[in-house]
Design a protein around this motif. Structure first.
Motif, PDB file in Angstrom:
ATOM      1  N   TYR C  10       0.840  -1.205   0.000  1.00 21.07           N
ATOM      2  CA  TYR C  10       0.000   0.000   0.000  1.00 21.07           C
ATOM      3  C   TYR C  10       0.869   1.247   0.000  1.00 21.07           C
ATOM      4  CZ  TYR C  10      -3.935  -2.952   1.437  1.00 21.07           C
ATOM      5  OH  TYR C  10      -4.897  -3.905   1.493  1.00 21.07           O
ATOM      6  N   TYR C  11       0.401   2.286  -0.698  1.00 20.37           N
ATOM      7  CA  TYR C  11       0.914   3.640  -0.477  1.00 20.37           C
ATOM      8  C   TYR C  11      -0.192   4.377   0.264  1.00 20.37           C
ATOM      9  CZ  TYR C  11       4.378   2.788  -4.174  1.00 20.37           C
ATOM     10  OH  TYR C  11       5.400   2.304  -4.936  1.00 20.37           O
ATOM     11  N   GLY C  12      -0.040   4.541   1.568  1.00 19.00           N
ATOM     12  CA  GLY C  12      -1.154   5.119   2.318  1.00 19.00           C
ATOM     13  C   GLY C  12      -2.384   4.266   2.104  1.00 19.00           C
ATOM     14  N   ARG C  13      -3.401   4.837   1.458  1.00 20.70           N
ATOM     15  CA  ARG C  13      -4.626   4.063   1.244  1.00 20.70           C
ATOM     16  C   ARG C  13      -4.678   3.419  -0.132  1.00 20.70           C
ATOM     17  NH1 ARG C  13      -8.755   8.508   3.579  1.00 20.70           N
ATOM     18  NH2 ARG C  13      -7.930   8.565   5.693  1.00 20.70           N
ATOM     19  N   ILE C  14      -3.697   3.754  -0.959  1.00 23.39           N
ATOM     20  CA  ILE C  14      -3.702   3.185  -2.309  1.00 23.39           C
ATOM     21  C   ILE C  14      -3.157   1.762  -2.260  1.00 23.39           C
ATOM     22  CG2 ILE C  14      -2.814   3.420  -4.650  1.00 23.39           C
ATOM     23  CD1 ILE C  14      -2.430   6.440  -3.960  1.00 23.39           C
ATOM     24  N   HIS C  15      -3.961   0.837  -2.721  1.00 23.81           N
ATOM     25  CA  HIS C  15      -3.583  -0.572  -2.726  1.00 23.81           C
ATOM     26  C   HIS C  15      -2.847  -0.850  -4.032  1.00 23.81           C
ATOM     27  CE1 HIS C  15      -5.128  -4.878  -1.635  1.00 23.81           C
ATOM     28  NE2 HIS C  15      -3.839  -4.812  -1.743  1.00 23.81           N
ATOM     29  N   ALA C  16      -1.513  -0.850  -3.998  1.00 26.62           N
ATOM     30  CA  ALA C  16      -0.745  -0.884  -5.251  1.00 26.62           C
ATOM     31  C   ALA C  16      -0.470  -2.304  -5.733  1.00 26.62           C
ATOM     32  CB  ALA C  16       0.562  -0.121  -5.086  1.00 26.62           C
ATOM     33  N   LEU C  17      -0.156  -3.210  -4.820  1.00 26.88           N
ATOM     34  CA  LEU C  17       0.023  -4.616  -5.189  1.00 26.88           C
ATOM     35  C   LEU C  17      -1.051  -5.439  -4.479  1.00 26.88           C
ATOM     36  CD1 LEU C  17       3.893  -5.212  -5.078  1.00 26.88           C
ATOM     37  CD2 LEU C  17       2.468  -4.353  -6.937  1.00 26.88           C
ATOM     38  N   GLY C  34       4.153  -4.920 -18.387  1.00 26.27           N
ATOM     39  CA  GLY C  34       2.854  -4.370 -18.046  1.00 26.27           C
ATOM     40  C   GLY C  34       2.874  -2.876 -18.294  1.00 26.27           C
ATOM     41  N   SER C  35       1.694  -2.300 -18.417  1.00 25.97           N
ATOM     42  CA  SER C  35       1.652  -0.884 -18.791  1.00 25.97           C
ATOM     43  C   SER C  35       2.021  -0.012 -17.591  1.00 25.97           C
ATOM     44  CB  SER C  35       0.268  -0.531 -19.317  1.00 25.97           C
ATOM     45  OG  SER C  35      -0.692  -0.987 -18.397  1.00 25.97           O
ATOM     46  N   ASN C  36       2.143   1.260 -17.866  1.00 27.11           N
ATOM     47  CA  ASN C  36       2.499   2.237 -16.850  1.00 27.11           C
ATOM     48  C   ASN C  36       1.530   2.184 -15.663  1.00 27.11           C
ATOM     49  OD1 ASN C  36       4.074   4.235 -15.915  1.00 27.11           O
ATOM     50  ND2 ASN C  36       3.835   5.555 -17.695  1.00 27.11           N
ATOM     51  N   GLY C  37       2.069   2.151 -14.461  1.00 31.00           N
ATOM     52  CA  GLY C  37       1.213   2.164 -13.286  1.00 31.00           C
ATOM     53  C   GLY C  37       0.717   0.788 -12.880  1.00 31.00           C
ATOM     54  N   ALA C  38       1.207  -0.262 -13.542  1.00 30.54           N
ATOM     55  CA  ALA C  38       0.730  -1.610 -13.226  1.00 30.54           C
ATOM     56  C   ALA C  38       1.231  -2.081 -11.866  1.00 30.54           C
ATOM     57  CB  ALA C  38       1.178  -2.581 -14.312  1.00 30.54           C
ATOM     58  N   GLY C  39       2.388  -1.563 -11.434  1.00 26.95           N
ATOM     59  CA  GLY C  39       2.935  -1.985 -10.152  1.00 26.95           C
ATOM     60  C   GLY C  39       4.283  -2.666 -10.255  1.00 26.95           C
ATOM     61  N   LYS C  40       4.923  -2.540 -11.406  1.00 24.31           N
ATOM     62  CA  LYS C  40       6.214  -3.214 -11.600  1.00 24.31           C
ATOM     63  C   LYS C  40       7.283  -2.623 -10.683  1.00 24.31           C
ATOM     64  CE  LYS C  40       6.314  -1.982 -15.945  1.00 24.31           C
ATOM     65  NZ  LYS C  40       5.118  -1.124 -16.029  1.00 24.31           N
ATOM     66  N   THR C  41       7.408  -1.296 -10.694  1.00 22.79           N
ATOM     67  CA  THR C  41       8.405  -0.648  -9.842  1.00 22.79           C
ATOM     68  C   THR C  41       8.117  -0.929  -8.374  1.00 22.79           C
ATOM     69  OG1 THR C  41       8.759   1.088 -11.474  1.00 22.79           O
ATOM     70  CG2 THR C  41       9.389   1.582  -9.213  1.00 22.79           C
ATOM     71  N   THR C  42       6.849  -0.884  -8.027  1.00 20.93           N
ATOM     72  CA  THR C  42       6.482  -1.169  -6.642  1.00 20.93           C
ATOM     73  C   THR C  42       6.938  -2.576  -6.247  1.00 20.93           C
ATOM     74  OG1 THR C  42       4.560   0.247  -6.944  1.00 20.93           O
ATOM     75  CG2 THR C  42       4.551  -1.203  -5.029  1.00 20.93           C
ATOM     76  N   THR C  43       6.787  -3.531  -7.159  1.00 14.96           N
ATOM     77  CA  THR C  43       7.221  -4.900  -6.868  1.00 14.96           C
ATOM     78  C   THR C  43       8.724  -4.938  -6.581  1.00 14.96           C
ATOM     79  OG1 THR C  43       5.515  -5.698  -8.369  1.00 14.96           O
ATOM     80  CG2 THR C  43       7.239  -7.259  -7.733  1.00 14.96           C
ATOM     81  N   PRO C  82      17.664   0.881  -9.821  1.00 17.93           N
ATOM     82  CA  PRO C  82      16.327   1.501  -9.817  1.00 17.93           C
ATOM     83  C   PRO C  82      15.961   2.197 -11.126  1.00 17.93           C
ATOM     84  CG  PRO C  82      17.868   2.847  -8.606  1.00 17.93           C
ATOM     85  CD  PRO C  82      18.615   1.625  -9.015  1.00 17.93           C
ATOM     86  N   GLU C  83      14.669   2.408 -11.254  1.00 14.03           N
ATOM     87  CA  GLU C  83      14.120   3.119 -12.397  1.00 14.03           C
ATOM     88  C   GLU C  83      14.655   4.552 -12.430  1.00 14.03           C
ATOM     89  OE1 GLU C  83       9.881   3.346 -12.096  1.00 14.03           O
ATOM     90  OE2 GLU C  83       9.630   3.858 -14.203  1.00 14.03           O
ATOM     91  N   GLY C  84      14.936   5.024 -13.631  1.00 13.44           N
ATOM     92  CA  GLY C  84      15.369   6.419 -13.750  1.00 13.44           C
ATOM     93  C   GLY C  84      16.823   6.620 -13.358  1.00 13.44           C
TER      94      GLY C  84
END
Ligand SMILES: Nc1ncnc2c1ncn2[C@@H]1O[C@H](COP(=O)(O)OP(=O)(O)O)[C@@H](O)[C@H]1O
Ligand SMILES: [Mg+2]
Lengths: 299, 347, 234
Positions: C10-17, C34-43, C82-84
């Motif tokens: 979670y990011y705060g209340r956002i359930h990312a994975l 997966g497309s942008n915002g899918a949760g790859k970086t979060t993983t 990391p990304e970027g």
């Protein structure tokens, strides 16, 4: 009044003040660089250093070098302890939480000292070989003046070597760029932060001993205003930047001493105000300071 | 019922203040007035430190401006001729009513806040902390050196004792009402939006800089009023009356009560006035080795702040208001707390 | 080698994975697309310990990484690039590389790895004294990968190494990834450039809005009409 000797004397005086401000400003900037904490208790580390130095000289009757070394080590360790107990639990909390905590610690130290040692200023008597005055080409100064500048410069060189050459120093610089990514390098960031606090508090303690030696007094509030002014020095140099803090310290020392030396008495009373007006001007004209390139406006 | 609650509150508070003024002895009247003054200070500091998210430490400076302005403007011309012979004639002649003098001081403080805010609020909020502390030093130094007007370190004494519980609580109600209105207006919502996420607020068309500046100026204005009340309660002021200690204690009230809650600030102010008052007796009666424990009350306050930051960083009230806690629904809809964008759970 | 079980982040209340499970075996290249915002970086960020899962477990060679501090995860051999790019702009190239090896005791090994990085990316040797901030985007990506290699990865987590780079540089980067596989480094590769990633990988997972949508051998996924339509531009 404006004889060459007078100007030279003011110059020495400015070097003195600048050296002390630089030592204090480095500590603020190192910690700010990593944690984004404006440490309001930093000046109080000076106070503790000054009291400890006094105790080493009088109660323990040890030589002068011990009155520098022992406060540096003890207060440095205290800085690490404070970080561990008060700041580390607040990592990840809003920035202001640590700022408030540092205010509380500052108050704790000031009032703790008041309660146990009273608010009475205590005289600091230096060994005779330090107060001895020397006359070079009509410029008169104390041995202590030379010690202050020499010691400060030596410490700054040592710190610069440490930060430039050792892996721990590299890790410190990396942390001040990006703490998260530094962890990805396998660096134990907690250790780096502990070292930063040790350096910060240790240097402040030395500065406190020098300050109380120069002015001959220590009380529970000795370090508070110099600590704030050192923040001005750090901002002038570019906060987060170590060479910037050194430069800012000396610039501030010169600005302040020359302001007092070359203005009539009715005006020179405004010296502390002058310093903070300087801060406002710097923030207005060049908020990143002289050597600070990053952290433009708000991050 | 809901509509009349504020009105009833005003009647009750003023009634009690009037009663206190006629029935209680001097000491209790003073303590009560100090509570009201501290409430004004805490509630107004909360505007920046709690709502717009800029951490100001300048309250003592603005208090000093209000106190000196009101002192100089209300002191009888005869007294001024003796105490401050070098005063410019227009000041020497001025004998303004208390309320006018306080308002002039408030205007002055607001102007100073405006001028200081412009450079400083361009930066991240916590630069304001040092800059406003610097402002406090500047104001103190000016008070110390501007002999003809401030009498320097001697200070100004023999002020008319205008501040009674009625005056103090009257101003307190004004301060609380105005700030409550601000916080629950579009401006207040803008402040909170700025606090939560400046970028997002800017995207939604909030003028971030103006909003923060307004909060800062408004806080300064009421701090100045509190300073005027304080001056005419104590009846003597010196530059050191407005030291960092005062700022620190007001910050403690806001933090302990709960930054971002007006009732929190009120509760914090009441607690932080009464507690040191009680502890001060301990300081002098409880002595270790015959030495009074000066500083004890401040140590307790500092420890309380540390404990709050560690164990309840949102303070006693958090961002809730008393009506939310007591009355449930009534206030709940008005509770001005947007969804907090919490930081990600970091390592 | 790596086993991820039912990860919720979670990011705060956002359930990312929302319950991610995946496996990586030694020697494999596994792609995560997966497309942008899918949760790859979060993983990846969760695997490297910078984010903590609310639920789920991460096992690496018998070690439970779920609650391990990030720097210890690196020391076990799970290294996150990391990304970027995220090189340290105000450290020199060589300092960036030294920092990543600072936790290693084998001085000879470090020296050898430095040689290897310079051999893979000769430009870094040329620029060793320069501030990383003065490098071009492609050079920074090379430095980021080189830096990760200095930590001696057994499992390398690569987040979008080709993002925003010129085609020539992308070629270089993918060649290096292949070279690493030959050296026995296991790689979990996140890419938006799904075509390239699937060509290189042995297996792949497809992510969408916090879930794993599909998984299997990279070839098979590359031929899957649904995957083709969504991620391979037809
Ligand atoms: N720091 C963050 N705070 C809040 N939400 C985030 C943060 N980082 C990513 N997200 C959200 O989590 C989801 C997954 O993001 P991410 O892992 O970066 O996706 P990907 O790498 O696949 O593009 C997205 O919806 C994104 O908006
Ligand atoms: Mg991504």
């Amino acid at each position: 009044m404006l004889t060459p000797a007078y100007i030279a004397q003011q110059f020495i005086n400015a070097l003195n003040m600048g050296s002390i401000y630089a030592l204090v400003a480095i500590g603020l900037t190192v910690v700010y660089g990593i944690l984004r904490l404006i440490n309001f208790a930093h000046g109080d580390m000076m106070t503790l250093g000054a009291y400890l130095g006094l105790a080493v000289l009088t109660a323990l009757a040890l030589p002068a070098w011990a009155a520098l070394l022992i406060p540096m080590l003890v207060v440095g360790a205290l800085g690490v302890l404070i970080e561990r107990l008060a700041y580390r639990p607040l990592r990840g909390a809003p920035e202001v939480a640590m700022l408030i905590t540092s205010l509380a610690i500052s108050s704790l130290i000031q009032n703790g000292a008041t309660m146990t040692l009273t608010a009475q200023p205590r005289p600091v008597r230096l060994p005779a070989e330090l107060t001895q005055r020397v006359d070079v080409l009509g410029v008169n100064f104390a041995v202590m003046d030379v010690v202050i500048v020499g010691l400060a410069v030596a410490l700054m060189i040592a710190l610069t070597l440490f930060v430039q050459r050792t892996t721990l120093g590299i890790a410190m610089r990396a942390c001040s760029e990006n703490v998260r990514v530094t962890q990805l390098m396998g660096v134990d960031v907690n250790r780096v932060i502990a070292v930063a606090f040790a350096i910060s508090a240790g240097l402040a303690a030395v500065a406190g001993v020098l300050w109380s030696g120069k002015f001959g007094l220590v009380d529970p509030f000795t370090g508070f205003v110099p600590g704030l002014k050192a923040f001005v020095a750090a901002v002038i140099g570019g906060i987060g930047n170590i060479p910037g803090a050194m430069l800012g310290g000396y610039l501030l020392g010169f600005a302040e001493v020359f302001f007092v030396a070359f203005t009539p008495p009715e005006v020179s009373g405004y010296r502390d105000a002058f310093v903070f007006v300087l801060l406002l001007v710097v923030l207005l004209v060049r908020p990143t300071g002289l050597l600070g390139a990053r952290e433009v406006n708000r991050a | 019922m809901k509509r009349f609650a504020p009105l009833m509150l005003i009647v009750v508070v003023m009634g009690l203040a009037g009663l206190a003024q006629s029935a209680l002895n001097d000491y209790y009247q003073r303590v009560l007035s100090v509570i009201a003054i501290n409430i004004i200070l805490a509630v107004s500091l909360n505007l920046t430190n709690g709502y717009s998210g800029d951490f100001s430490l300048g309250h003592a400076a603005f208090m000093a401006i209000g106190a000196y302005a009101s002192a100089i403007l209300t002191l009888p011309a005869r007294a001024k001729a003796v105490a401050m012979p070098d005063l410019p004639p227009w000041l020497a002649q001025a004998e303004l009513p208390f309320i006018v003098a306080a308002l002039v001081g408030a205007g002055l403080a607001a102007l100073v806040a405006f001028l200081v805010g412009i450079p400083v609020l361009r930066l991240r909020g916590h630069y304001l902390a040092v800059a406003t502390l610097g402002l406090m030093v500047i104001v103190q130094v000016v008070a110390l050196n501007w002999q003809p007007v401030t009498r320097g370190a001697r200070g100004i004494s023999g002020l008319p004792p205008f501040t009674t519980p009625l005056w103090a609580y009257g101003w307190m109600l004004v301060a609380v009402a105005v700030i409550w209105r601000i916080v629950h207006s579009p401006l207040g919502r803008a402040m909170m939006a700025v606090r939560e996420d400046e970028l997002a607020a800017a995207c939604r068309g909030v003028s971030v800089f103006r909003t923060r500046l307004l909060a800062f100026v408004c806080g300064a204005l009421f701090a100045s009023i509190a300073g005027a009340l304080w001056a005419h309660l104590i009846t003597a002021i010196t530059p050191s009356s407005f030291s960092f200690l005062i700022t620190f204690n007001v910050v403690a009230m806001v933090v302990i009560g709960g930054a971002g809650s007006i009732s929190g600030s009120v509760i914090g102010a009441v607690l932080m006035t009464l507690l040191p008052e009680l502890l001060r007796r301990v300081e002098t009666t409880l002595a270790i080795g015959g030495q009074p424990l000066y500083g004890l009350s401040q140590i307790v306050i500092a420890l309380m702040m540390l404990a709050v930051m560690l164990f309840r960083p949102q303070g006693l009230m958090g961002r809730r208001e008393l009506p939310d806690v007591l009355g449930g629904r009534v206030g709940a809809q008005r509770a001005p707390s947007p969804a907090p964008a919490e930081a990600a759970g970091e390592a | 080698m790596l086993s991820v079980q039912d990860l919720h982040v979670y990011y705060g209340r956002i359930h990312a994975l929302k319950g991610i499970s995946l496996q990586v075996s030694a020697g494999e290249i596994v792609a995560l697309i997966g497309s942008n915002g899918a949760g790859k970086t979060t993983t990846l960020t969760t695997l490297s310990g910078l984010l903590r899962p609310r639920e789920g477990r991460i096992l690496f060679e018998g070690h439970d990484l779920t609650h391990l501090p990030a720097h210890q995860i690196v020391r076990l051999g799970v290294v996150h690039c990391p990304e970027g790019r995220q090189v340290f702009a105000r450290l020199s190239v060589i300092e960036n590389l030294r920092l990543a090896a600072a936790h290693r005791a084998d001085r000879d090994g470090v020296a050898r790895d430095l040689e290897r990085v310079y051999a893979l990316f000769p430009i870094l040797a040329e620029r060793r004294g320069q501030y990383a901030g003065t490098l071009s985007g492609g050079e920074q990506q090379m430095l980021a990968i080189g830096r990760a290699l200095m930590s001696r990865p057994r499992l390398l987590l690569l987040d979008e190494p080709s993002l925003g780079l010129a085609p020539m540089v992308v070629e270089t980067i993918f060649r290096v990834i292949e070279a690493l596989r030959r050296d026995g480094v296991t790689i979990l590769l996140v890419e938006q450039n799904a075509y390239q990633a699937l060509r290189l990988a042995d297996r792949a997972y497809v992510m969408e809005t916090g879930y794993i949508k599909a998984s299997g051998p990279a070839r098979a996924l590359a031929d899957d009409p649904a995957v083709k339509a969504a991620y391979l531009g037809g």
